[in-house]
Design a protein around this motif. Structure first.
Motif, PDB file in Angstrom:
ATOM      1  N   CYS A   1     -14.635  30.206 -52.819  1.00  0.00           N
ATOM      2  CA  CYS A   1     -14.989  28.877 -52.310  1.00  0.00           C
ATOM      3  C   CYS A   1     -14.788  27.830 -53.419  1.00  0.00           C
ATOM      4  O   CYS A   1     -15.271  28.004 -54.535  1.00  0.00           O
ATOM      5  N   VAL A   2     -14.086  26.746 -53.100  1.00  0.00           N
ATOM      6  CA  VAL A   2     -13.787  25.752 -54.144  1.00  0.00           C
ATOM      7  C   VAL A   2     -15.015  24.906 -54.502  1.00  0.00           C
ATOM      8  O   VAL A   2     -15.057  24.260 -55.532  1.00  0.00           O
TER       9      VAL A   2
ATOM     10  N   CYS B   1     -19.478  27.428 -49.194  1.00  0.00           N
ATOM     11  CA  CYS B   1     -19.862  26.258 -48.401  1.00  0.00           C
ATOM     12  C   CYS B   1     -19.523  26.445 -46.927  1.00  0.00           C
ATOM     13  O   CYS B   1     -20.120  25.833 -46.057  1.00  0.00           O
ATOM     14  N   GLY B   2     -18.547  27.302 -46.661  1.00  0.00           N
ATOM     15  CA  GLY B   2     -18.176  27.553 -45.270  1.00  0.00           C
ATOM     16  C   GLY B   2     -17.219  26.520 -44.691  1.00  0.00           C
ATOM     17  O   GLY B   2     -16.707  26.693 -43.588  1.00  0.00           O
ATOM     18  N   GLY B   3     -16.971  25.418 -45.435  1.00  0.00           N
ATOM     19  CA  GLY B   3     -16.177  24.348 -44.850  1.00  0.00           C
ATOM     20  C   GLY B   3     -14.896  23.998 -45.610  1.00  0.00           C
ATOM     21  O   GLY B   3     -14.035  23.295 -45.082  1.00  0.00           O
ATOM     22  N   CYS B   4     -14.758  24.485 -46.864  1.00  0.00           N
ATOM     23  CA  CYS B   4     -13.571  24.104 -47.634  1.00  0.00           C
ATOM     24  C   CYS B   4     -12.351  24.904 -47.157  1.00  0.00           C
ATOM     25  O   CYS B   4     -12.476  25.822 -46.344  1.00  0.00           O
TER      26      CYS B   4
ATOM     27  N   CYS C   1     -12.724  28.666 -47.733  1.00  0.00           N
ATOM     28  CA  CYS C   1     -13.646  29.299 -46.785  1.00  0.00           C
ATOM     29  C   CYS C   1     -12.990  29.439 -45.410  1.00  0.00           C
ATOM     30  O   CYS C   1     -13.163  30.452 -44.726  1.00  0.00           O
TER      31      CYS C   1
HETATM   32 ZN   LIG Z   1     -16.125  26.744 -49.419  1.00  0.00          ZN
END
Ligand SMILES: [Zn+2]
Length: 303
Positions: A48-49, A58-61, A64
């Motif tokens: 994850c960045v 984060c689940g959103g990058c 992810c």
């Molecule tokens: Zn992420």
């Protein structure tokens, strides 16, 4: 994330935050304790960045999202669905680690059940473990750490994945409808909750339950065919049956229904049956099973 994995995950996150996270991690523990899930969560955190310090995702990058789509170019997953991990797979790994990261961050390899590595595969892996390139992480799992080659063990950080509070897994299992009130044998496997939930999904719970009952009635059962049919439903059921039988004869010894000599004779028969089973085929399997059942009955009837 399964609740019983949180303590070990937090420990690893803390090590990461203190820059003490080893590039080669060996997650070891019983089958069904959640090593695959832990390695998944860790690899998400490493890729994850937005989690350069915390090892959470984060689940959103973009990274992810790529993982969610099972399409991350910097994540290599070697699963040991076959009987062994060969040298070709390790060469693929070495090559993967060598090339630069496509997303510019870390690169992660997950190898499951490294005890299945052949000798030459283990040798091919040593150099990569020994001379880690920057931003490369190798997450390995195994069920039995005693079967892993010492040369591999000495080059990685060993992390035991175990359930410290059985109430946590028992509560989780009860939520899945698998409780000791429905199945008296559930607590025997409370350190392997995912094994139980797999059995529920594969609909072998009733076979396990049947084997539990047969083990307790072993002194009187006569229907070998029904037992054989139940055992044939899943290869794993044989070791479950042996585990139940051992439990029963230990109990018989504790309440002094049998003596040490009988206990020993029963143990020998169960072990012989387990080791024979892998070698024999067809009608001999039935014979071997009836030898076990009637052999145990003879021993249990002795005074
Ligand atoms: Zn992420």
């Amino acid at each position: 994330m399964y609740p019983w994995l949180e303590p070990v995950q937090h420990r690893m996150q803390e090590n990461f935050a203190r820059s003490r996270f080893h590039h080669a991690q060996l997650l070891h523990g019983l089958e069904g304790v959640g090593k695959r899930e832990l390695s998944r969560v860790l690899s998400e955190g490493l890729l994850c960045v937005n989690s350069t310090e915390t090892l959470s995702s984060c689940g959103g990058c973009k990274s992810c999202m790529l993982i969610k789509a099972q399409n991350h170019p910097d994540l290599l997953y070697l699963s040991a669905d076959s009987s062994s991990i060969g040298v070709d797979e390790i060469r693929t790994l070495n090559e993967f680690v060598f090339h630069s990261a496509q997303q510019g961050g870390n690169k992660v390899v997950v190898i499951e059940q490294i005890e299945k590595m052949t000798e030459s595969a283990a040798n091919a892996l040593l150099k990569t473990l020994e001379e880690p390139a920057a931003k490369r992480y190798i997450l390995m799992t195994c069920n039995d750490v005693s079967k892993v080659k010492a040369t591999v063990l000495s080059r990685c950080n060993q992390v035991q994945v175990a359930i410290t509070d059985k109430r946590v897994s028992q509560h989780w299992l009860a939520e899945q409808g698998i409780s000791s009130s429905a199945y008296p044998w559930v607590d025997i496997f409370s350190e392997q909750p995912l094994l139980l939930s797999k059995w529920a999904q594969q609909e072998v719970i009733s076979e396990v339950d049947y084997l539990w009952k047969v083990s307790h009635d072993i002194a009187s059962i006569s229907d070998i065919n029904a037992l054989e049919t139940a055992l044939a439903k899943d290869a794993y059921l044989l070791s479950v049956f042996a585990r139940f039988l051992m439990q029963v004869i230990k109990q018989q010894l504790t309440v002094q229904h049998i003596g040490f000599v009988q206990f020993h004779n029963c143990t020998v028969q169960i072990e012989k049956y387990m080791s024979d089973h892998h070698r024999i085929l067809g009608i001999n399997k039935t014979l071997s099973l009836s030898n076990l059942v009637f052999g145990l009955q003879r021993v249990l009837k002795q005074d």
